[in-house]
Design a protein around this motif. Structure first.
Motif, PDB file in Angstrom:
ATOM      1  N   ALA A 177      49.065  55.119  37.498  1.00 32.22           N
ATOM      2  CA  ALA A 177      47.846  54.569  38.084  1.00 32.22           C
ATOM      3  C   ALA A 177      46.620  54.903  37.239  1.00 32.22           C
ATOM      4  CB  ALA A 177      47.673  55.106  39.504  1.00 32.22           C
ATOM      5  N   HIS A 178      46.582  56.101  36.674  1.00 30.99           N
ATOM      6  CA  HIS A 178      45.448  56.475  35.838  1.00 30.99           C
ATOM      7  C   HIS A 178      45.539  55.866  34.437  1.00 30.99           C
ATOM      8  CE1 HIS A 178      44.683  59.461  38.981  1.00 30.99           C
ATOM      9  NE2 HIS A 178      43.486  59.598  38.463  1.00 30.99           N
ATOM     10  N   TYR A 179      46.750  55.559  34.006  1.00 33.51           N
ATOM     11  CA  TYR A 179      46.926  54.963  32.679  1.00 33.51           C
ATOM     12  C   TYR A 179      46.695  53.454  32.689  1.00 33.51           C
ATOM     13  CZ  TYR A 179      49.134  53.913  28.184  1.00 33.51           C
ATOM     14  OH  TYR A 179      49.386  53.479  26.904  1.00 33.51           O
ATOM     15  N   PHE A 180      46.910  52.826  33.836  1.00 30.20           N
ATOM     16  CA  PHE A 180      46.850  51.361  33.918  1.00 30.20           C
ATOM     17  C   PHE A 180      45.516  50.775  33.460  1.00 30.20           C
ATOM     18  CE2 PHE A 180      45.859  47.472  36.296  1.00 30.20           C
ATOM     19  CZ  PHE A 180      46.871  46.646  35.816  1.00 30.20           C
ATOM     20  N   PRO A 181      44.337  51.345  33.823  1.00 25.37           N
ATOM     21  CA  PRO A 181      43.078  50.731  33.365  1.00 25.37           C
ATOM     22  C   PRO A 181      42.979  50.580  31.858  1.00 25.37           C
ATOM     23  CG  PRO A 181      42.646  52.337  35.085  1.00 25.37           C
ATOM     24  CD  PRO A 181      44.101  52.475  34.733  1.00 25.37           C
ATOM     25  N   TYR A 182      43.621  51.490  31.117  1.00 26.41           N
ATOM     26  CA  TYR A 182      43.573  51.383  29.658  1.00 26.41           C
ATOM     27  C   TYR A 182      44.359  50.164  29.179  1.00 26.41           C
ATOM     28  CZ  TYR A 182      43.641  52.736  24.759  1.00 26.41           C
ATOM     29  OH  TYR A 182      43.479  52.752  23.388  1.00 26.41           O
ATOM     30  N   LEU A 183      45.404  49.798  29.921  1.00 24.50           N
ATOM     31  CA  LEU A 183      46.215  48.637  29.541  1.00 24.50           C
ATOM     32  C   LEU A 183      45.555  47.332  29.934  1.00 24.50           C
ATOM     33  CD1 LEU A 183      49.774  49.891  30.609  1.00 24.50           C
ATOM     34  CD2 LEU A 183      48.751  49.950  28.331  1.00 24.50           C
ATOM     35  N   ALA A 184      44.697  47.371  30.944  1.00 24.74           N
ATOM     36  CA  ALA A 184      44.051  46.151  31.417  1.00 24.74           C
ATOM     37  C   ALA A 184      43.059  45.631  30.380  1.00 24.74           C
ATOM     38  CB  ALA A 184      43.340  46.412  32.744  1.00 24.74           C
ATOM     39  N   SER A 185      42.797  44.342  30.424  1.00 24.99           N
ATOM     40  CA  SER A 185      41.846  43.722  29.500  1.00 24.99           C
ATOM     41  C   SER A 185      40.458  44.323  29.681  1.00 24.99           C
ATOM     42  CB  SER A 185      41.798  42.218  29.748  1.00 24.99           C
ATOM     43  OG  SER A 185      40.697  41.634  29.083  1.00 24.99           O
ATOM     44  N   ILE A 186      39.809  44.656  28.568  1.00 31.99           N
ATOM     45  CA  ILE A 186      38.462  45.212  28.633  1.00 31.99           C
ATOM     46  C   ILE A 186      37.505  44.207  29.257  1.00 31.99           C
ATOM     47  CG2 ILE A 186      37.963  44.449  26.285  1.00 31.99           C
ATOM     48  CD1 ILE A 186      36.535  47.537  28.112  1.00 31.99           C
ATOM     49  N   VAL A 187      37.760  42.923  29.071  1.00 32.40           N
ATOM     50  CA  VAL A 187      36.890  41.904  29.666  1.00 32.40           C
ATOM     51  C   VAL A 187      36.978  41.955  31.184  1.00 32.40           C
ATOM     52  CG1 VAL A 187      36.450  39.424  29.851  1.00 32.40           C
ATOM     53  CG2 VAL A 187      37.087  40.419  27.638  1.00 32.40           C
ATOM     54  N   ALA A 188      38.217  42.081  31.697  1.00 29.03           N
ATOM     55  CA  ALA A 188      38.405  42.152  33.147  1.00 29.03           C
ATOM     56  C   ALA A 188      37.802  43.434  33.715  1.00 29.03           C
ATOM     57  CB  ALA A 188      39.891  42.062  33.487  1.00 29.03           C
ATOM     58  N   VAL A 189      38.057  44.549  33.053  1.00 30.91           N
ATOM     59  CA  VAL A 189      37.543  45.836  33.539  1.00 30.91           C
ATOM     60  C   VAL A 189      36.018  45.851  33.518  1.00 30.91           C
ATOM     61  CG1 VAL A 189      37.424  48.305  33.043  1.00 30.91           C
ATOM     62  CG2 VAL A 189      39.604  47.099  32.858  1.00 30.91           C
ATOM     63  N   ALA A 190      35.429  45.393  32.413  1.00 32.86           N
ATOM     64  CA  ALA A 190      33.969  45.372  32.313  1.00 32.86           C
ATOM     65  C   ALA A 190      33.363  44.421  33.342  1.00 32.86           C
ATOM     66  CB  ALA A 190      33.543  44.964  30.904  1.00 32.86           C
ATOM     67  N   GLY A 191      34.038  43.296  33.614  1.00 32.89           N
ATOM     68  CA  GLY A 191      33.547  42.369  34.628  1.00 32.89           C
ATOM     69  C   GLY A 191      33.529  42.983  36.017  1.00 32.89           C
ATOM     70  N   VAL A 192      34.577  43.737  36.345  1.00 34.65           N
ATOM     71  CA  VAL A 192      34.627  44.410  37.648  1.00 34.65           C
ATOM     72  C   VAL A 192      33.511  45.438  37.763  1.00 34.65           C
ATOM     73  CG1 VAL A 192      35.993  45.959  39.096  1.00 34.65           C
ATOM     74  CG2 VAL A 192      37.088  44.005  37.994  1.00 34.65           C
ATOM     75  N   TRP A 193      33.318  46.237  36.716  1.00 37.99           N
ATOM     76  CA  TRP A 193      32.270  47.251  36.758  1.00 37.99           C
ATOM     77  C   TRP A 193      30.877  46.635  36.755  1.00 37.99           C
ATOM     78  CZ3 TRP A 193      32.004  52.523  37.288  1.00 37.99           C
ATOM     79  CH2 TRP A 193      33.228  53.176  37.424  1.00 37.99           C
ATOM     80  N   GLN A 194      30.737  45.475  36.135  1.00 40.31           N
ATOM     81  CA  GLN A 194      29.448  44.792  36.190  1.00 40.31           C
ATOM     82  C   GLN A 194      29.095  44.419  37.631  1.00 40.31           C
ATOM     83  OE1 GLN A 194      29.262  41.227  33.798  1.00 40.31           O
ATOM     84  NE2 GLN A 194      27.129  41.600  33.271  1.00 40.31           N
ATOM     85  N   PHE A 195      30.108  44.002  38.400  1.00 40.07           N
ATOM     86  CA  PHE A 195      29.892  43.732  39.820  1.00 40.07           C
ATOM     87  C   PHE A 195      29.571  45.014  40.581  1.00 40.07           C
ATOM     88  CE2 PHE A 195      32.020  43.914  43.999  1.00 40.07           C
ATOM     89  CZ  PHE A 195      31.156  43.085  44.714  1.00 40.07           C
ATOM     90  N   LEU A 196      30.308  46.099  40.274  1.00 43.16           N
ATOM     91  CA  LEU A 196      30.048  47.368  40.949  1.00 43.16           C
ATOM     92  C   LEU A 196      28.632  47.866  40.684  1.00 43.16           C
ATOM     93  CD1 LEU A 196      33.389  49.270  40.195  1.00 43.16           C
ATOM     94  CD2 LEU A 196      32.720  48.189  42.339  1.00 43.16           C
ATOM     95  N   TYR A 197      28.111  47.587  39.489  1.00 43.71           N
ATOM     96  CA  TYR A 197      26.779  48.048  39.111  1.00 43.71           C
ATOM     97  C   TYR A 197      25.659  47.114  39.569  1.00 43.71           C
ATOM     98  CZ  TYR A 197      28.490  51.723  35.952  1.00 43.71           C
ATOM     99  OH  TYR A 197      29.062  52.857  35.429  1.00 43.71           O
ATOM    100  N   ASN A 198      25.995  46.019  40.220  1.00 44.27           N
ATOM    101  CA  ASN A 198      24.956  45.083  40.654  1.00 44.27           C
ATOM    102  C   ASN A 198      23.861  45.824  41.414  1.00 44.27           C
ATOM    103  OD1 ASN A 198      23.700  43.092  42.753  1.00 44.27           O
ATOM    104  ND2 ASN A 198      24.624  41.799  41.172  1.00 44.27           N
ATOM    105  N   ALA A 199      22.607  45.650  40.962  1.00 47.17           N
ATOM    106  CA  ALA A 199      21.507  46.448  41.504  1.00 47.17           C
ATOM    107  C   ALA A 199      21.210  46.143  42.962  1.00 47.17           C
ATOM    108  CB  ALA A 199      20.254  46.227  40.662  1.00 47.17           C
TER     109      ALA A 199
END
Length: 304
Positions: A117-139
């Motif tokens: 579970a902790h290793y999986f984010p590294y395997l995921a596409s950086i575009v997908a991960v960054a997109g999710v975090w961009q939503f999480l960071y929505n002001a």
């Protein structure tokens, strides 16, 4: 040679067959290395001494591109932001991944699931991960700011929309994404430590923290050395998260060297200038790595 082979009982046809087999396995990788690594690197080196916009013939300008680098504000800002990002990411990543490795090296039920579970984010596409975090960071409607408001924070950070918080936001995201990858390395290093060292420390009355400090950390130093090199190199090469989350903004506060190279080459069509920046980035990584190799004798303990 044929007589010697005959006397030694070596079949020349079998030798040729084995050589051809080895070449057949190596050839695809060699072709890929030549086409996608060596030739582009040599081309970039040549272009760094030229002025070329892809529409007109290339013109040799000598050291003009290199002399203009440090007079260019965007390059100076990108260099500073790269150092800022590296200084922020590397220590945090090592500390978090080491803490996870110590935790997940214990005999816990379902340990394989937690590691995966902790290793999986590294395997995921950086575009997908960054997109999710961009939503999480929505002001305004992001879960992070909604949580901060719920606990009484009146003016939570605007994260990627703030010149102050944009880089820390990218750092946090990349630490979260990559710590699982380095955790696996540390787990392998911990599992390779001989158990009799811990037993001897326990007989001497060493507690858990003392065993970690005087046994685990010294024996993990080769792994720590390798992780620090890889982590620093990856930090200097960061691009995907910046491109997706901030595109170098706001106000250039997250513009790093690789994003600056991309902008100069494919937005401003200054391929020679971008190649000079790429060569400086290579030299910077090479110097930092060389310093690490020279300094390893003072703190890295190899088991003999």
């Amino acid at each position: 040679m044929a007589r010697l082979n005959k006397r030694a009982g070596i079949n020349p046809a079998l030798v040729r067959k084995r050589r051809l087999t080895a070449l057949a396995f190596l050839l695809p990788n060699l072709i890929g290395f030549l086409l996608f690594t060596l030739i582009p690197v040599m081309t970039a080196f040549v272009l760094s001494f030229m002025e070329w916009d892809s529409a007109n013939p290339a013109k040799f300008v000598g050291l003009k591109n290199f002399m203009a680098l440090f007079r260019t504000r965007s390059f100076r800002v990108a260099l500073w932001n790269t150092i800022y990002y590296t200084v922020g990411v590397v220590p945090l990543t090592i500390v978090v991944s080491l803490a996870l490795a110590v935790l997940f090296s214990k005999p816990i039920r379902g340990i394989a699931f937690f590691r995966a579970a902790h290793y999986f984010p590294y395997l995921a596409s950086i575009v997908a991960v960054a997109g999710v975090w961009q939503f999480l960071y929505n002001a305004d409607a992001g879960p992070i700011n909604m949580f901060l408001k719920s606990i009484g924070v009146a003016n939570p950070p605007r994260w990627t929309a703030s010149t102050t918080w944009a880089m820390p936001a990218v750092i946090i995201m990349n630490v979260w994404r990559s710590c699982g990858y380095y955790m696996i390395m540390f787990v392998s290093g911990i599992q390779a430590i001989p158990s009799h060292l811990y037993e001897a420390a326990m007989l001497d009355g060493a507690g858990g923290f003392q065993r970690f400090r005087y046994v685990t950390l010294p024996m993990l130093s080769p792994t720590m050395f390798f992780v620090s090199i890889i982590c620093i190199i990856n930090s200097f090469k960061v691009f995907g998260a910046i491109y997706v989350m901030t595109q170098g903004g706001p106000g250039g506060s997250t513009s790093v060297l690789v994003y600056e190279i991309y902008t100069q080459a494919f937005s401003n069509f200054k391929f020679g200038f971008a190649s000079a920046e790429a060569l400086v980035l290579f030299l910077l990584i090479f110097i930092v790595t060389l310093i690490q190799y020279r300094g390893q004798e003072k703190w890295v303990n190899y088991m003999t």
